[in-house]
Design an enzyme around this catalytic site. Sequence first.
Site, short mmCIF file in Angstrom:
data_model
loop_
_atom_site.label_atom_id
_atom_site.label_comp_id
_atom_site.label_asym_id
_atom_site.label_seq_id
_atom_site.Cartn_x
_atom_site.Cartn_y
_atom_site.Cartn_z
N CYS A 1 86.72 36.81 -8.54
CA CYS A 1 88.00 36.10 -8.62
C CYS A 1 89.13 36.96 -9.16
CB CYS A 1 87.85 34.83 -9.47
SG CYS A 1 86.52 33.74 -8.92
N HIS B 1 94.78 32.38 -11.90
CA HIS B 1 93.63 32.06 -11.06
C HIS B 1 93.37 30.57 -11.14
CE1 HIS B 1 89.80 31.89 -9.20
NE2 HIS B 1 89.09 31.86 -10.31
N ASN C 1 88.88 26.22 -6.19
CA ASN C 1 88.77 27.62 -6.58
C ASN C 1 88.52 28.46 -5.33
OD1 ASN C 1 87.98 30.14 -7.51
ND2 ASN C 1 86.69 29.36 -9.15
#
Length: 331
Positions: A116, A256, A286
């Site tokens: 990520c 994020h 996500n």
Amino acid sequence: MGALFKAGIIGTGSYIPDNIVTNKDLEEIIDTSDEWIVSRTGIRERRIADATMATSDMASIAAKRAIKKANLSPKEIELIIVATATPDNNIPSTACIVQENIGAVNAAAFDINAACSGFIYGLITADQFIASGIYRNILVIGAESLSKFTDWTDRNTCILFGDGAGATVVGRVDKEYGILSRYLGADGGGSDLLKIEAGGSRMPADLKTVEKRLHYIYMDGSEVFKFAVRIMTSASERAVTLAGLTNKDIDFLIPHQANIRIIEAARKRLKLDEDKVYVNLDRFGNMSAASIPVALDEAVESNIISKGDNIIMVGFGGGLTWASALMKWAY
């Protein structure tokens, strides 16, 4: 020797699949509820790519949009960096496939896997090529097909992830703009907390690995959450300090998009108003390396970001990895 040139983002683009999977849809296949998911994550729905669409397909669409906004042609792109944990293949790199798809015949190409955190890793890598004068125009893409590596029987992970791609063109900007600070970090001691165990050289694919469902994402949710809350705030503050600024100088945060509680912790630590933080995880979940560039593109398209704004981008992910960058917006 100091940097010859200043690097900044000169164009953004994104692509999100049309197929929406809501929390109500998940209630039909696993033991969960919309209320439970929203209260713990902030996620209400996510986008899922169909069976015919790979990571490179989404990345290529986002890339073309970013190049167009930068008023360039694909032939003017000199390097393509794709940040992804879900590549089309082990070989070749997804970046090479994107190069062919978009006609960037003059570009070198490679992938980065920092989970990520990957997009910021790629952004900071591009910054070095621009600053040194090696390249003028670099395409940095974060793209993921996480749904294809999600165990839809595991309620701890399947509620979290979505698919998508975000792209940026990084180029030379006036010296008072662009990237002001860069911060990368990793802790391999946490490598078992978030992983896809099989399919690599340690555990090649065979019948047993498939039967044991080892080709899907595994995450120790509680440990990752504790790490994320700590590192999201500290990495954000580190970017501010390295730029020689204070929290009062920050105009916008692009975090994020993993969990609303993690984002809120960082926002409060930086003393930012809610309207100074871009959040889209309620709609997209996500998207790993794609989450920051997609959010950035949406913020730019919504005219929320203005020329001269100081923007922090910060992420964390499997590895464990983390990254942050502070940028004075150039257009």
